[in-house]
Write a protein that holds these residues in place. Structure first.
Motif, PDB file in Angstrom:
ATOM      1  N   ARG A 168      28.000  34.431  41.801  1.00  0.00           N
ATOM      2  CA  ARG A 168      29.510  33.664  40.787  1.00  0.00           C
ATOM      3  C   ARG A 168      29.659  34.624  40.071  1.00  0.00           C
ATOM      4  NH1 ARG A 168      30.112  28.116  41.424  1.00  0.00           N
ATOM      5  NH2 ARG A 168      28.779  27.062  42.366  1.00  0.00           N
ATOM      6  N   VAL A 169      31.451  35.267  39.623  1.00  0.00           N
ATOM      7  CA  VAL A 169      31.553  36.244  38.792  1.00  0.00           C
ATOM      8  C   VAL A 169      32.867  35.339  37.915  1.00  0.00           C
ATOM      9  CG1 VAL A 169      32.703  38.004  38.169  1.00  0.00           C
ATOM     10  CG2 VAL A 169      31.216  37.453  40.289  1.00  0.00           C
ATOM     11  N   LEU A 170      32.794  35.428  36.814  1.00  0.00           N
ATOM     12  CA  LEU A 170      33.548  34.834  35.474  1.00  0.00           C
ATOM     13  C   LEU A 170      34.292  35.937  34.966  1.00  0.00           C
ATOM     14  CD1 LEU A 170      34.747  32.719  33.858  1.00  0.00           C
ATOM     15  CD2 LEU A 170      32.827  33.468  32.227  1.00  0.00           C
ATOM     16  N   GLY A 171      35.283  35.539  34.748  1.00  0.00           N
ATOM     17  CA  GLY A 171      36.429  36.416  34.456  1.00  0.00           C
ATOM     18  C   GLY A 171      36.946  35.710  33.220  1.00  0.00           C
ATOM     19  N   LEU A 172      36.930  36.767  32.045  1.00  0.00           N
ATOM     20  CA  LEU A 172      37.079  36.196  30.915  1.00  0.00           C
ATOM     21  C   LEU A 172      38.357  36.829  30.177  1.00  0.00           C
ATOM     22  CD1 LEU A 172      35.888  33.479  29.894  1.00  0.00           C
ATOM     23  CD2 LEU A 172      34.457  34.962  28.133  1.00  0.00           C
ATOM     24  N   ASP A 173      38.983  36.388  29.386  1.00  0.00           N
ATOM     25  CA  ASP A 173      40.526  36.647  28.576  1.00  0.00           C
ATOM     26  C   ASP A 173      40.924  35.910  27.595  1.00  0.00           C
ATOM     27  OD1 ASP A 173      41.612  39.485  29.680  1.00  0.00           O
ATOM     28  OD2 ASP A 173      43.068  38.775  28.087  1.00  0.00           O
ATOM     29  N   ILE A 174      41.601  36.247  26.562  1.00  0.00           N
ATOM     30  CA  ILE A 174      41.484  35.656  25.456  1.00  0.00           C
ATOM     31  C   ILE A 174      42.837  35.232  26.444  1.00  0.00           C
ATOM     32  CG2 ILE A 174      42.435  37.316  24.460  1.00  0.00           C
ATOM     33  CD1 ILE A 174      41.847  34.109  22.899  1.00  0.00           C
ATOM     34  N   SER A 175      43.582  36.257  26.681  1.00  0.00           N
ATOM     35  CA  SER A 175      45.487  35.571  27.556  1.00  0.00           C
ATOM     36  C   SER A 175      45.418  34.803  28.138  1.00  0.00           C
ATOM     37  CB  SER A 175      46.081  37.221  27.624  1.00  0.00           C
ATOM     38  OG  SER A 175      46.855  36.969  28.894  1.00  0.00           O
ATOM     39  N   VAL A 176      46.453  34.071  27.978  1.00  0.00           N
ATOM     40  CA  VAL A 176      46.396  32.984  29.247  1.00  0.00           C
ATOM     41  C   VAL A 176      47.046  33.194  30.321  1.00  0.00           C
ATOM     42  CG1 VAL A 176      47.533  30.107  29.506  1.00  0.00           C
ATOM     43  CG2 VAL A 176      46.089  30.858  27.544  1.00  0.00           C
TER      44      VAL A 176
END
Length: 235
Positions: A62-70
């Motif tokens: 499982r890999v989660l990519g997190l970014d503040i940009s919608v």
């Protein structure tokens, strides 16, 4: 760059340290890429990217990519849908979420979740260079980055080691000894060194367990000789 970070591929498939940890190609492993941008590194880590189709198991399940940009997250989700449509046999799961890394707190069944692997590339280096103020609290963005890394990395349970934080450092003097012409106080990205990370991570209980200059032949041409990989674990 519109592609998987070449130095990450080298770290996973050739350099050896991560393979020796035993965390790759196992079930129930979690990876995080904060400031994931277009998400290419995320889909590679979950083996959704075409580069690694030959693998039977994903690098991380499982890999989660997190970014503040919608906007970035929406584009990532669309790309994942297209890749999953092309290959329905992939066993990895790639998710993207728009969130503030500095306050993000994932839960599984109501319990805090720690990540086995966190990959930072050009996220730390994008944070404003801290200006020390005597007597002030450590509340600059880089200090917050360190505290979030400690909070999100999986802790050792005694039976096996905890998670690994991988920091791909750029721009730095790197392996060729070239001096950066960039003022370290101007950016982003800001000029970084191993000490830049150590100054933040060591007081929090992290130890640099391995580091190496990325071979120039691995990096993309504009970054050749100026990338250094370092791995950190909580002591």
């Amino acid at each position: 760059t519109g592609q998987v970070t070449a130095s990450l591929i080298h770290a996973i498939e050739e350099e050896g340290f991560l393979q020796n940890t035993g965390m790759l190609n196992r079930s129930n492993t979690f990876a995080l890429v904060p400031g994931c941008g277009s998400g290419h590194d995320c889909t590679y880590l979950s083996n959704l990217h075409p580069h690694s189709e030959s693998l039977k198991l994903p690098h991380f399940s499982r890999v989660l990519g997190l970014d503040i940009s919608v906007t970035a997250v929406d584009l990532c989700k669309k790309r994942v849908e297209e890749l999953e449509h092309k290959d329905k046999s992939n066993q990895g799961v790639t998710c993207f979420q728009s969130a503030d890394f500095f306050t993000y707190a994932p839960l599984v069944n109501g319990m805090p979740m720690g990540f086995d692997f966190i990959f930072d590339y050009l996220f730390f280096a994008a944070l404003e260079f801290p200006v020390p103020v005597e007597g002030a609290d450590a509340d600059d963005m880089r200090s917050k980055w360190g505290r979030s890394m400690k909070r999100l990395l999986r802790k050792s349970d005694g039976s096996e080691h905890g998670g690994v934080l991988a920091t791909l450092m750029f721009p730095t003097a790197g392996s060729n000894g070239a001096k950066s012409t960039k003022d370290p106080h101007t950016g982003p990205p800001y000029h970084v060194t191993l000490d830049s990370y150590s100054d933040i991570l060591t007081p929090l209980g992290f130890k640099c367990v391995h580091s190496y200059p990325v071979p120039s032949s691995v990096s993309i041409k504009p970054r050749a000789g100026r990338e250094v990989m370092a791995y950190w674990m909580l002591e």
